[in-house]
Design an enzyme around this catalytic site. Structure first.
Site, short mmCIF file in Angstrom:
data_model
loop_
_atom_site.label_atom_id
_atom_site.label_comp_id
_atom_site.label_asym_id
_atom_site.label_seq_id
_atom_site.Cartn_x
_atom_site.Cartn_y
_atom_site.Cartn_z
N ASP A 205 0.82 -1.21 0.00
CA ASP A 205 0.00 0.00 0.00
C ASP A 205 0.86 1.27 0.00
O ASP A 205 0.76 2.10 0.90
CB ASP A 205 -0.94 -0.01 1.20
CG ASP A 205 -1.96 1.12 1.15
OD1 ASP A 205 -2.36 1.50 0.03
OD2 ASP A 205 -2.34 1.62 2.23
N GLU A 449 4.26 -8.12 6.82
CA GLU A 449 2.95 -8.70 6.52
C GLU A 449 2.99 -9.70 5.36
O GLU A 449 2.18 -9.61 4.42
CB GLU A 449 1.93 -7.59 6.24
CG GLU A 449 1.64 -6.70 7.44
CD GLU A 449 0.53 -5.70 7.18
OE1 GLU A 449 0.06 -5.59 6.03
OE2 GLU A 449 0.13 -5.00 8.12
N TYR A 502 -5.35 -3.35 13.21
CA TYR A 502 -6.13 -2.14 12.97
C TYR A 502 -7.57 -2.34 13.45
O TYR A 502 -8.52 -2.24 12.68
CB TYR A 502 -6.10 -1.78 11.49
CG TYR A 502 -4.74 -1.29 11.03
CD1 TYR A 502 -4.43 0.06 11.08
CD2 TYR A 502 -3.77 -2.17 10.57
CE1 TYR A 502 -3.19 0.53 10.68
CE2 TYR A 502 -2.53 -1.72 10.16
CZ TYR A 502 -2.24 -0.37 10.22
OH TYR A 502 -1.01 0.09 9.82
N GLU A 538 2.41 -1.71 14.07
CA GLU A 538 1.54 -0.80 13.33
C GLU A 538 0.19 -0.74 14.03
O GLU A 538 -0.34 -1.75 14.49
CB GLU A 538 1.30 -1.24 11.88
CG GLU A 538 2.48 -1.09 10.95
CD GLU A 538 2.13 -1.47 9.50
OE1 GLU A 538 0.92 -1.38 9.14
OE2 GLU A 538 3.04 -1.86 8.75
#
Length: 645
Positions: A205, A449, A502, A538
């Site tokens: 991303d 990831e 997240y 993160e």
């Protein structure tokens, strides 16, 4: 994107994959025996828009000045080429682009007396590079973000007054076996797409910027020269040992002398020979920012070599900054110089308006000033190695670094095969060769990831991590996971668990109330399974600057603040146990591919892309200074002024 990219991919496959070249990769510094010439500025540039992207090779553009092959434009170096022009076809271009620079060299560099060596060095270029000098190929390199160089003495010497023409062919195509991986998708439906239309698919991303991103330099050494230096350190309260290894190339008949000087220029230890140990009494240790009143302390290790060659006495001098510090990991703590260290920092990107990923000194200094204003003591080089100039400042300012390779987007099963694995091992060799002597680098990260729940990930990461530890036994190794704790095949091999999550954003969006339970469960499951310290590597939420909502709604500045506070409440409980760090995603907004979930990029920054603070920056600043003041040994006078730095 139209064009016959199948030929382009065949050409890339035919070029093969070179192993990491032997030898060192010392940063090119000026010394009494070495000179350096910067080649930044405007270069000639041409993108190959031919159907197969292969016209430059078929027509041998490297055999003549690039302007004679067709239209060229000026292109700044270092910079990404994507955002420099108004041409949308260049913004998203995939394929070969060509750069060229003509430079006149000092006469003393060109004398054919076999005593001077001239080296051409690229700080990085994205992604696959082929370099010619005066029409002669001198090197190839696969991968962005890391330096490569070649000795060009035999090509340029003996021809004074003739410009040195440097030509670079650069390809930004990503395949399942590059790092990062990607794939080319051909759109063969002629009712929907033009002939030969294709797109580059990626599984990460951030925007796939391309170009010559870091400084290009020419530098000299004697023909017998110091090729590499490796330093490791140990210390106790009153004494430190600096172990060193020095390699010399060009002769076996040489002598070496070493002097270690403090910042006042006083010699504190001396040695000789290619390997040994320097004893430093009452050493000044390298400490992280906000952990000591004098962070980032470095000594200077001056290495002098003398050798007889071609009936001449040659001398080479190289000075290496050295920080004395130790790193140790327990089941619940990360120790620097024997003291517990808590990572309160950020994830970043090399990303900014116009220059893309190009090194830009004003931007670099702004970022470091913001980091120190924020009270951040660390960052991860998400998701690739950062410029050496940035790493130098981390060493100097005491900013702790988790040094990550470009292993992002490893999602496809074919990216876990032997071809990908061998390239990954080479990349780790190049990264460690470059950054092994940096006191700021306390841990290597081999991926971000990946699809580590896939069965092949077990052997893949076992091999990459073991290789990394063999190259550098002095540092812990990790990778950053977003997999389920019970399914992650790579986690058994890391020293520190780094986990991304997240909650209330990608999972249960809008539901801040689920964060405490889900985050607590996450930590407890990982620790119960592996008994290793954990970093929240993160977490975060997008916020559009100036968008406000009360009660907090997603994408508002209030929602970003509220999410942070929910996470922080759990961090404060678990950092008393085994959580050793928190790294916000992200330091600043950054560009991504276009998509329905991205409005001019990713907006999870606590600063805008132009480095202006959002409301969340002040929340994080208050927290980080509070943590620093609670845990540091700073004198009261420094503590009382921290909020005004």
């Amino acid at each position: 994107m139209a064009g016959g990219c199948r030929l382009l991919l065949l050409l890339l496959a035919a070029l093969g994959r070179a192993a990491a070249p032997p030898g060192g990769m010392l940063y090119p510094r000026e010394t009494p025996s070495r000179e350096r010439k910067e080649l930044g500025g405007l270069w000639s540039f041409r993108a190959d828009f031919s159907p197969g992207r292969d016209a430059g090779f078929v027509q041998r553009w490297y055999r003549q000045p690039l302007r004679q092959t067709g239209p060229v434009i000026d292109m700044p170096v270092p910079a990404s080429f994507n955002d420099i022009t108004q041409d949308p076809s260049l913004e998203n271009y995939i394929g070969w682009v060509w750069y060229e620079k003509e430079v006149l060299l000092p006469l003393r560099w060109l004398q054919d007396d076999l005593s001077t060596r001239v080296v051409l060095r690229f700080g990085s270029a994205h992604y696959y590079s082929i370099v010619w000098v005066n029409g002669v190929q001198v090197m190839e390199h696969e991968g962005g973000h890391l330096p490569f160089e070649a000795d060009i003495s035999s090509i340029i010497q003996g021809s004074p007054g003739i410009p040195c023409r440097i030509t670079v062919a650069l390809n930004n195509t990503l395949t399942p076996h590059t790092l990062p991986p990607g794939s080319i998708q051909y759109m063969d439906d002629k009712t929907r797409y033009p002939k030969n239309y294709f797109v580059q698919n990626i599984r990460f991303d951030f925007f796939n910027y391309a170009g010559i991103h870091r400084p290009v330099v020419l530098y000299t050494t004697p023909s017998v020269y110091i090729d590499d230096i490796t330093v490791t350190t140990t210390s106790s309260e009153s004494i430190a040992m600096v172990q060193y290894q020095v390699s010399v190339v060009g002769s076996t008949l040489y002598s070496l002398s070493l002097s270690l000087r403090d910042q006042e220029g006083k010699v504190v230890a001396t040695g000789d020979g290619p390997a040994g140990e320097l004893k430093v009494l009452n050493p000044k240790l390298w400490w992280p920012y906000l952990m000591h009143e004098n962070p980032g302390y470095r000594y200077s290790l001056e290495v002098k070599m003398q050798a007889q060659a071609n009936k001449m006495l040659l001398e080479d001098v190289y000075t290496l900054p050295v920080g004395i510090r130790t790193v140790h990991v327990t089941s619940t703590q990360f120790l620097i110089n024997g003291r517990p260290f808590y990572f309160h920092g950020v994830n970043k990107h090399e990303d900014a308006d116009i220059r893309g990923k190009g090194l830009d000194w004003p931007l670099v200094m702004k970022d470091f000033n913001l980091l120190r204003w924020l009270g951040a003591n660390s960052f991860r080089t998400s998701h690739y190695p950062y410029a050496e100039e940035i790493m130098d400042l981390c060493d100097a300012y005491g900013i702790v670094v988790i040094d990550e390779c470009p292993g992002v987007g490893i999602k496809m099963p074919e990216s876990f095969g032997n071809k990908s694995l061998q390239h990954h091992l080479v990349v780790m060799e190049e990264l460690i060769r470059r950054d092994k002597n940096r006191p700021s680098v306390v841990m290597w990260s081999v991926a971000n990831e990946p699809a580590s729940e896939l069965p092949p990930a077990a052997y893949y990461f076992k091999t990459v991590i073991a290789h990394t530890k063999a190259l550098d036994p002095s540092r812990p190794v990790t990778f950053v996971t977003d997999a389920n704790y019970a399914l992650d095949h790579g986690a058994p091999y890391v020293d520190v668990i780094c986990v991304n999550s997240y909650f209330s954003w990608y999972h249960d969006p809008g539901h801040l109330e689920v964060i405490p339970l889900q985050l607590t469960t996450q930590f407890e499951n990982w620790y119960k399974t592996y008994q290793k310290p954990i970093i929240q590597s993160e977490y975060g939420a997008d916020s559009v600057p100036g968008l406000h909502s009360d009660p907090p709604l997603m994408f508002s500045e209030e929602y970003q603040k509220a999410m942070l506070r929910e996470y922080h409440s759990i961090f404060d409980k678990k950092r008393k146990e085994y959580v050793i760090g928190e790294l916000i995603w992200n330091f600043a907004d950054f560009m991504t591919n276009q998509g329905t979930t991205r409005v001019l990029g990713n907006k999870k920054g606590i600063f805008t892309r132009q480095r202006q603070p959002k409301s969340a920056a002040f929340v994080l600043r208050e927290r980080y200074w509070k943590i620093a003041n609670e845990s540091s040994c700073l004198p009261p006078i420094i503590k009382s002024h921290t909020l005004f730095l």
